[in-house]
Design a protein around this motif. Structure first.
Motif, PDB file in Angstrom:
ATOM      1  N   VAL A 134      44.870  51.393  40.963  1.00  0.00           N
ATOM      2  CA  VAL A 134      43.882  51.508  40.023  1.00  0.00           C
ATOM      3  C   VAL A 134      42.618  50.669  40.309  1.00  0.00           C
ATOM      4  CG1 VAL A 134      43.703  50.769  37.599  1.00  0.00           C
ATOM      5  CG2 VAL A 134      45.959  51.260  38.279  1.00  0.00           C
ATOM      6  N   GLY A 135      41.694  51.331  40.154  1.00  0.00           N
ATOM      7  CA  GLY A 135      40.201  50.938  40.182  1.00  0.00           C
ATOM      8  C   GLY A 135      39.427  50.372  39.016  1.00  0.00           C
ATOM      9  N   ALA A 136      38.244  50.610  38.959  1.00  0.00           N
ATOM     10  CA  ALA A 136      37.758  50.115  37.772  1.00  0.00           C
ATOM     11  C   ALA A 136      36.398  50.875  37.465  1.00  0.00           C
ATOM     12  CB  ALA A 136      37.360  48.606  37.838  1.00  0.00           C
ATOM     13  N   VAL A 137      36.259  51.252  36.029  1.00  0.00           N
ATOM     14  CA  VAL A 137      35.255  51.775  35.422  1.00  0.00           C
ATOM     15  C   VAL A 137      34.722  50.936  34.508  1.00  0.00           C
ATOM     16  CG1 VAL A 137      36.411  52.748  33.731  1.00  0.00           C
ATOM     17  CG2 VAL A 137      34.496  53.901  34.377  1.00  0.00           C
ATOM     18  N   GLU A 166      29.925  54.457  33.863  1.00  0.00           N
ATOM     19  CA  GLU A 166      29.763  54.171  35.450  1.00  0.00           C
ATOM     20  C   GLU A 166      30.799  53.464  36.060  1.00  0.00           C
ATOM     21  OE1 GLU A 166      25.783  52.890  36.215  1.00  0.00           O
ATOM     22  OE2 GLU A 166      24.868  54.954  36.105  1.00  0.00           O
ATOM     23  N   LEU A 167      30.894  53.340  37.471  1.00  0.00           N
ATOM     24  CA  LEU A 167      31.947  52.579  38.209  1.00  0.00           C
ATOM     25  C   LEU A 167      31.565  51.096  37.763  1.00  0.00           C
ATOM     26  CD1 LEU A 167      34.168  52.871  40.525  1.00  0.00           C
ATOM     27  CD2 LEU A 167      32.429  52.476  42.058  1.00  0.00           C
ATOM     28  N   SER A 168      32.750  50.292  37.866  1.00  0.00           N
ATOM     29  CA  SER A 168      32.530  48.929  37.720  1.00  0.00           C
ATOM     30  C   SER A 168      32.113  48.334  38.896  1.00  0.00           C
ATOM     31  CB  SER A 168      33.749  48.193  37.193  1.00  0.00           C
ATOM     32  OG  SER A 168      33.504  46.857  37.389  1.00  0.00           O
ATOM     33  N   PRO A 169      31.107  47.391  38.965  1.00  0.00           N
ATOM     34  CA  PRO A 169      30.514  46.906  40.098  1.00  0.00           C
ATOM     35  C   PRO A 169      31.547  46.231  41.161  1.00  0.00           C
ATOM     36  CG  PRO A 169      29.280  46.308  38.171  1.00  0.00           C
ATOM     37  CD  PRO A 169      30.187  46.916  37.715  1.00  0.00           C
ATOM     38  N   GLY A 173      37.210  47.559  33.978  1.00  0.00           N
ATOM     39  CA  GLY A 173      37.187  46.386  34.853  1.00  0.00           C
ATOM     40  C   GLY A 173      36.003  45.376  34.479  1.00  0.00           C
ATOM     41  N   GLY A 174      35.217  45.790  33.562  1.00  0.00           N
ATOM     42  CA  GLY A 174      34.202  44.985  33.120  1.00  0.00           C
ATOM     43  C   GLY A 174      32.953  45.011  34.122  1.00  0.00           C
ATOM     44  N   ASN A 175      31.599  44.363  34.027  1.00  0.00           N
ATOM     45  CA  ASN A 175      30.488  44.480  34.356  1.00  0.00           C
ATOM     46  C   ASN A 175      30.198  43.229  34.987  1.00  0.00           C
ATOM     47  OD1 ASN A 175      28.272  45.864  34.935  1.00  0.00           O
ATOM     48  ND2 ASN A 175      28.024  46.961  32.775  1.00  0.00           N
ATOM     49  N   ILE A 176      29.113  43.214  35.638  1.00  0.00           N
ATOM     50  CA  ILE A 176      28.308  42.182  36.224  1.00  0.00           C
ATOM     51  C   ILE A 176      27.006  41.910  35.636  1.00  0.00           C
ATOM     52  CG2 ILE A 176      27.190  41.140  38.290  1.00  0.00           C
ATOM     53  CD1 ILE A 176      30.258  41.166  38.187  1.00  0.00           C
ATOM     54  N   ALA A 187      41.907  46.145  35.043  1.00  0.00           N
ATOM     55  CA  ALA A 187      42.095  47.646  34.939  1.00  0.00           C
ATOM     56  C   ALA A 187      43.561  47.812  35.191  1.00  0.00           C
ATOM     57  CB  ALA A 187      41.364  48.172  36.220  1.00  0.00           C
ATOM     58  N   THR A 188      44.174  47.000  36.242  1.00  0.00           N
ATOM     59  CA  THR A 188      45.520  47.241  36.524  1.00  0.00           C
ATOM     60  C   THR A 188      46.508  46.906  35.455  1.00  0.00           C
ATOM     61  OG1 THR A 188      45.050  46.800  38.723  1.00  0.00           O
ATOM     62  CG2 THR A 188      47.335  46.602  37.994  1.00  0.00           C
ATOM     63  N   ALA A 189      46.199  45.717  34.726  1.00  0.00           N
ATOM     64  CA  ALA A 189      46.946  45.385  33.418  1.00  0.00           C
ATOM     65  C   ALA A 189      46.950  46.261  32.501  1.00  0.00           C
ATOM     66  CB  ALA A 189      46.490  44.136  33.219  1.00  0.00           C
TER      67      ALA A 189
END
Length: 834
Positions: A469-472, A495-498, A520-523, A560-562
């Motif tokens: 799992v990756g993050a958006v 968009e893709l999460s940083p 997966g959140g943002n920065i 994201a994995t959770a």
């Protein structure tokens, strides 16, 4: 649990089978460098071998003179010419004990790659290689070509193997002589029974050389992996002393990143929610979190995580969470992204699954290499299965290595994940959800999104069988006024999460990872380009010290994995008899790329298929939709088939060939499709999910040394062809393992050339008119090669393989019902909501 009006249709009809026969011919000729003088090249290789034998003999005599252990044979390293491959498979001769140990590629200063292969030749068997050279020099085949031509002419150089020949990590990770380092040693074995002898002899040599070695190990076909602490010189001493070494790697340091930014005290809210939370009576579904433990005294965990469901791989650590990350993960697995909403609601909330926690590491960034990561992971899974032996389980692990040096190459850790998933050792298949690993350097965040393309998936995220799992991110609003005055989000919503790592620069042989991306959140970034994490740009979760703060933020690929694990557990609850392969397949099958992701990574000048391949390497198949994974709709029919296939059959002693193909003439809404306007476009979407048994190690990736035990593939009958024509097309396409469907197939969105068949999870889709789709109702599943077939001496050639085939037919959002006609045929007991 959500009411399902249109459950997916699980088909029970057996497939039609046909014997699978690859046509004769085909296959690319092995390319060789020019060797104009046959005798001169033979003499060169012979002289190099003589030199090696002399060096090895001298080294052995010197060691005997000072009573040091001596290996019973010679390690040799062969090298190809720049830009050419080495015919390394021909170097091995198992019956004589000559074993291929590892194969590596190295790029020369001129940019051309060479292949290097290391082999072991037992004492007394040196003549076998010498004889090959003599046959090349003096004998011809009936067709007038030199015997052993491909092998000998592919050799450009050879030498006595040294430590670097066995080191399969960057050279700068080699231990220094001043400070010992923890390393993995991969030992070759000939059978399961041989493992005990090899392990015992190796431990005795380590004791004699005063090298610390851990007694736990991981087993793979023809390999066991052990952990030792040694200096550079000690590793060299091992090579001179032991005959069973295949490779060395630096042991991994686990790392996970979390923050414990507390919210205002909301204990009263938590108390009210805790009184409304329950777990469905009698559920056998669990979500098992392998992390830093869990503090289930937290008011929002105590109703769903019992003391009996908490354990640890090390009894000295206890099961409690002193770190915070494990509790944080449990909170997100349980409550998903609904926590804030549920805190403010009034109704009761019933979870269809309960939690389990096994402490895999004592704290985030745990660096003490006391054991192999793969071994600890297997022990954690075993602990969970002992706690609840009958549970249907989604396993969540967001613990990864600190670095990404494997670059997609299987490791002992990812290999163990694949072994656990496939049930290679015990027959139990498991769904394991892994984090892709994070981009953590603030200087990389400043270069978003370019930095995400070069920051690679972390070990063990390259595991073929796991759902990686990756993050958006969809979080692009900072509501805190003070923070909003200074910071803005780096990424836009969709968009893709940083934080998200990718496989964008991996070699094409390795799977597309991640498989999916979730929030997966943002920065936040300010005008000086200073970057930071912000609560507003993260997922709300639970703090491990509720006496100090009830809530904390969760972000990056951990969050994201959770979230992916929560979805998987809920799907298991809805389809309790579904295989793990099916749940993984449904999540990938439901995923879509956001328009923002497409626009973000589209490269002008590349074809549509090339840009699609880029997306696969960056964000997998996109964002999974729980609703689409959970159920069909009137205009979107999903059929699921779970079957076993026997990929190979014996042709002669220790010689196997492909065995059979499965064909499904699917129940099809043909009449409904034909009634649609002729220009209506229909999407047929196919996902094939199966688990391979791993064969890791740097022997190679082609021929009989493939990592996968077996491969499977699928294709769809074209509207214009009959069944016999379809079968003929598949046989022709599968002539080679990397066979090309070319223009003869339906116009798949991805296609084989763009990497659809990488890994053990394949998905593709095609658009056609409704009239054409009405005739495209046959799907074929057929085998590709793997080590079950090519390494028949291991005894798995007759093994059966499971697969889950998921097929959807989707019509545009028009007033059409393609679901009910099929549901009535295959599942008349299903009550379809009107």
């Amino acid at each position: 649990m959500k009411t399902v009006d249109f459950p997916h249709l699980f088909l029970t009809e057996k497939p039609k089978t046909r014997e699978y026969t690859n046509p004769t011919g085909g296959g690319k000729e092995f390319e060789l460098p020019a060797r104009p003088d046959r005798r001169k090249h033979a003499d060169f290789v012979k002289a190099a071998l003589d030199k090696v034998w002399a060096e090895a003999l001298e080294e052995g005599e010197e060691r005997k003179a000072v009573s040091l252990p001596v290996r019973n044979g010679t390690y040799l390293e062969f090298e190809s010419a720049p830009g050419f491959e080495l015919k390394f498979a021909s170097l091995e001769r198992r019956t004589s004990g000559i074993r291929l140990l590892n194969v590596k590629e190295e790029t020369k200063p001129n940019g051309k790659a060479v292949q290097k292969a290391t082999i072991f030749v037992p004492a007394g068997k040196e003549h076998i290689l010498i004889d090959k050279i003599a046959r090349y020099r003096d004998e011809d085949t009936p067709k007038g070509k030199p015997k052993e031509k491909t092998l000998v002419e592919s050799i450009d150089n050879l030498q006595l193997a040294v430590l670097q020949s066995f080191w399969n990590d960057p050279v700068d990770l080699l231990p220094k002589n001043s400070v010992p380092a923890w390393c993995e040693v991969w030992l070759r074995t000939s059978s399961v029974e041989d493992e005990i002898r090899v392990k015992s002899e190796f431990e005795a040599i380590c004791t004699q050389l005063e090298i610390t070695v851990r007694h736990s190990h991981i087993s793979f076909p023809e390999r066991i992996v052990m952990l030792l602490e040694a200096t550079h010189d000690q590793l060299s001493e091992l090579l001179a002393s032991c005959s069973t070494i295949a490779e060395f790697r630096r042991a991994k340091e686990t790392a996970d990143f979390w923050t414990g930014i507390p919210n205002a005290d909301q204990a009263e809210w938590a108390e009210k929610l805790a009184g409304r939370i329950s777990v469905a009576d009698g559920t056998t579904v669990t979500a098992c979190v392998l992390d830093t433990g869990a503090n289930n005294g937290h008011p929002l965990l105590s109703p769903i995580l019992q003391d009996d469901d908490c354990d640890s791989v090390d009894s000295d650590w206890g099961a409690a969470d002193d770190d915070g990350h494990g509790t944080n993960m449990c909170g997100t697995v349980a409550y998903g992204e609904n926590l804030g909403h549920w805190l403010q609601s009034d109704g009761s909330i019933e979870l269809p699954f309960k939690l389990e926690s096994v402490k895999l590491i004592p704290k985030s960034g745990y660096k003490e290499s006391r054991d192999l990561n793969g071994y600890r992971t297997s022990q954690a899974v075993s602990r969970a299965e002992i706690m609840n032996s009958t549970a249907t389980r989604a396993i969540c692990m967001a613990v990864t290595a600190l670095d990404a040096r494997d670059r997609g190459r299987p490791s002992s850790w990812s290999g163990m994940v694949d072994s656990l998933s496939s049930g290679a050792e015990d027959g139990t298949r498991r769904l394991i959800v892994l984090s892709a690993g994070n981009v953590t350097d603030p200087s990389d965040w400043k270069n978003y999104p370019d930095s995400n393309l070069t920051c690679e998936i972390h070990d063990p995220g390259q595991a073929w069988n796991a759902l990686t799992v990756g993050a958006v991110t969809f979080k692009d609003r900072i509501s805190n006024e003070e923070m909003a005055a200074t910071y803005r989000p780096i990424a836009s919503a969709g968009e893709l999460s940083p934080y998200s790592t990718t496989s964008a620069i991996w070699h094409s042989r390795w799977p597309n990872k991640p498989d999916v991306v979730l929030e997966g959140g943002n920065i936040g970034i300010d005008d000086t380009r200073f970057t930071t994490e912000l609560d507003d740009l993260s997922v709300l979760s639970l703090n491990h010290k509720p006496q100090e703060a009830i809530f904390s933020a969760n972000y990056a690929t951990s969050a994201a994995t959770a979230l992916a694990t929560e979805q998987a557990a809920r799907l298991f609850a809805q389809y309790p008899n579904a295989w793990p392969e099916t749940i993984r397949g449904l999540m990938v099958h439901s995923a879509e790329w956001t328009q923002q992701l497409k626009q973000q990574f589209e490269v002008v000048g590349l074809s549509e298929k090339q840009n699609t391949e880029r997306l696969l390497r960056i964000c997998g198949f996109g964002v999974p939709s729980y609703d689409r994974a959970l159920q069909s709709a009137r205009n979107s029919l999903t059929m699921v088939i779970e079957r076993e296939i026997k990929p190979y059959k014996e042709r002669g002693k220790n010689d196997y060939k492909a065995n059979e193909m499965h064909f499904y003439e699917l129940p099809w809404p043909a009449d409904a499709l034909k009634d649609l306007p002729g220009e209506t476009l229909i999407t047929i979407d196919v996902t094939l999910s199966y688990f391979i048994e791993p064969g890791p190690g740097e022997i190679g990736w082609r021929d009989k040394y493939r990592y996968r035990s077996h491969g499977l593939d699928f294709n769809l009958k074209k509207p214009s062809e009959d069944l016999d024509e379809f079968i003929l097309r598949l046989n022709k396409a599968a002539r080679e393992d990397d066979g090309d469907y070319g223009g003869s197939s339906v116009p798949w969105a991805i296609g084989e050339k763009m990497g659809r068949t990488r890994g053990s999870l394949h998905r593709d889709w095609v658009e056609m008119t409704a009239a054409e789709a009405a005739e495209a109702n046959v799907v074929g599943v057929f085998p590709r090669t793997g080590w079950w077939k090519e390494r028949a001496y291991i005894g798995k050639g007759d093994a059966k393989a499971r697969y889950s085939l998921i097929v959807s037919v989707r019509a545009p959002k028009v007033d059409v019902d393609i679901y009910t006609p099929v549901a009535v045929k295959v599942a008349p007991e299903i009550s379809v909501s009107t």
